[in-house]
Write a protein that holds these residues in place. Sequence first.
Motif, mmCIF file in Angstrom:
data_model
loop_
_atom_site.group_PDB
_atom_site.id
_atom_site.type_symbol
_atom_site.label_atom_id
_atom_site.label_comp_id
_atom_site.label_asym_id
_atom_site.label_seq_id
_atom_site.Cartn_x
_atom_site.Cartn_y
_atom_site.Cartn_z
ATOM 1 N N LEU A 8 39.811 57.003 24.654
ATOM 2 C CA LEU A 8 38.482 57.455 25.070
ATOM 3 C C LEU A 8 37.800 56.434 25.973
ATOM 4 N N GLU A 9 38.055 55.154 25.729
ATOM 5 C CA GLU A 9 37.468 54.102 26.570
ATOM 6 C C GLU A 9 37.959 54.197 28.018
ATOM 7 N N LEU A 10 39.129 54.750 28.216
ATOM 8 C CA LEU A 10 39.660 54.909 29.577
ATOM 9 C C LEU A 10 38.833 55.898 30.394
ATOM 10 N N GLY A 11 38.137 56.781 29.699
ATOM 11 C CA GLY A 11 37.282 57.753 30.369
ATOM 12 C C GLY A 11 37.985 59.067 30.629
ATOM 13 N N PRO A 12 37.203 60.107 30.912
ATOM 14 C CA PRO A 12 37.761 61.432 31.148
ATOM 15 C C PRO A 12 38.690 61.507 32.357
ATOM 16 N N GLN A 21 32.563 63.695 34.813
ATOM 17 C CA GLN A 21 32.891 62.457 34.094
ATOM 18 C C GLN A 21 32.197 62.354 32.744
ATOM 19 N N ARG A 22 32.237 63.435 31.960
ATOM 20 C CA ARG A 22 31.627 63.407 30.639
ATOM 21 C C ARG A 22 32.645 63.828 29.592
ATOM 22 N N TRP A 23 32.567 63.182 28.444
ATOM 23 C CA TRP A 23 33.375 63.606 27.317
ATOM 24 C C TRP A 23 32.673 64.758 26.626
ATOM 25 N N THR A 24 33.433 65.774 26.264
ATOM 26 C CA THR A 24 32.919 66.851 25.427
ATOM 27 C C THR A 24 33.786 66.890 24.179
ATOM 28 N N LEU A 25 33.298 67.526 23.143
ATOM 29 C CA LEU A 25 34.078 67.618 21.916
ATOM 30 C C LEU A 25 35.397 68.352 22.156
ATOM 31 N N THR A 26 35.368 69.372 23.003
ATOM 32 C CA THR A 26 36.584 70.122 23.311
ATOM 33 C C THR A 26 37.594 69.243 24.045
ATOM 34 N N ARG A 27 37.130 68.446 24.983
ATOM 35 C CA ARG A 27 38.030 67.550 25.715
ATOM 36 C C ARG A 27 38.639 66.508 24.777
ATOM 37 N N ILE A 28 37.818 65.961 23.901
ATOM 38 C CA ILE A 28 38.322 64.962 22.962
ATOM 39 C C ILE A 28 39.346 65.595 22.033
ATOM 40 N N ALA A 29 39.112 66.850 21.638
ATOM 41 C CA ALA A 29 40.087 67.557 20.800
ATOM 42 C C ALA A 29 41.423 67.694 21.535
ATOM 43 N N GLU A 30 41.369 67.933 22.849
ATOM 44 C CA GLU A 30 42.606 68.022 23.642
ATOM 45 C C GLU A 30 43.331 66.679 23.681
ATOM 46 N N VAL A 31 42.583 65.602 23.830
ATOM 47 C CA VAL A 31 43.189 64.266 23.846
ATOM 48 C C VAL A 31 43.839 63.976 22.486
ATOM 49 N N HIS A 50 31.985 60.230 14.506
ATOM 50 C CA HIS A 50 30.997 59.487 13.720
ATOM 51 C C HIS A 50 31.677 58.476 12.802
ATOM 52 N N ARG A 51 32.844 58.811 12.292
ATOM 53 C CA ARG A 51 33.570 57.885 11.416
ATOM 54 C C ARG A 51 34.009 56.628 12.152
ATOM 55 N N ILE A 52 34.298 56.769 13.451
ATOM 56 C CA ILE A 52 34.731 55.590 14.206
ATOM 57 C C ILE A 52 33.567 54.913 14.931
ATOM 58 N N GLY A 53 32.350 55.381 14.655
ATOM 59 C CA GLY A 53 31.176 54.710 15.192
ATOM 60 C C GLY A 53 30.664 55.233 16.519
ATOM 61 N N TRP A 54 31.180 56.345 16.981
ATOM 62 C CA TRP A 54 30.686 56.934 18.219
ATOM 63 C C TRP A 54 29.560 57.896 17.895
ATOM 64 N N SER A 55 28.622 58.068 18.826
ATOM 65 C CA SER A 55 27.525 59.004 18.617
ATOM 66 C C SER A 55 27.315 59.824 19.879
ATOM 67 N N VAL A 56 26.579 60.901 19.721
ATOM 68 C CA VAL A 56 26.286 61.785 20.850
ATOM 69 C C VAL A 56 25.363 61.063 21.815
ATOM 70 N N GLN A 57 25.689 61.112 23.065
ATOM 71 C CA GLN A 57 24.867 60.509 24.108
ATOM 72 C C GLN A 57 24.512 61.584 25.120
ATOM 73 N N MET A 58 23.283 61.629 25.498
ATOM 74 C CA MET A 58 22.849 62.564 26.523
ATOM 75 C C MET A 58 22.670 61.775 27.816
ATOM 76 N N PRO A 59 23.403 62.159 28.858
ATOM 77 C CA PRO A 59 23.280 61.408 30.106
ATOM 78 C C PRO A 59 21.903 61.593 30.737
ATOM 79 N N SER A 60 21.395 60.523 31.305
ATOM 80 C CA SER A 60 20.135 60.646 32.023
ATOM 81 C C SER A 60 20.470 61.059 33.444
ATOM 82 N N ARG A 61 20.011 62.233 33.787
ATOM 83 C CA ARG A 61 20.321 62.765 35.107
ATOM 84 C C ARG A 61 19.112 62.579 36.005
#
Length: 88
Positions: A8-12, A21-31, A50-61
């Motif tokens: 995930l750190e490598l980015g989408p 360039q945003r992670w979505t839950l569906t994309r992460i499920a594919e990874v 959440h178990r690994i310490g990640w949280s939802v982030q809303m990009p500032s557009r």
Amino acid sequence: MILLEQALELGPAAHGWTQDQRWTLTRIAEVIWELFAASYTPAGVDVLLHRIGWSVQMPSRRAAERDEDKIDRWREQVWPTVETPRAT
């Protein structure tokens, strides 16, 4: 878990999503499927993140052409005439 975090750190873009360039839950499920052959629902991915310490982030557009001075003037001059008081 560490392998997932590294992926995930490598980015989408590293996983083929170059347009958005945003992670979505569906994309992460594919990874997760590509790495571990494990199927997760978006809700399951959310719990896992959440178990690994990640949280939802809303990009500032904000537009690159944004003019803060014009916005401030609009808020001072126009908004008071548009805003209506709340009914009690």
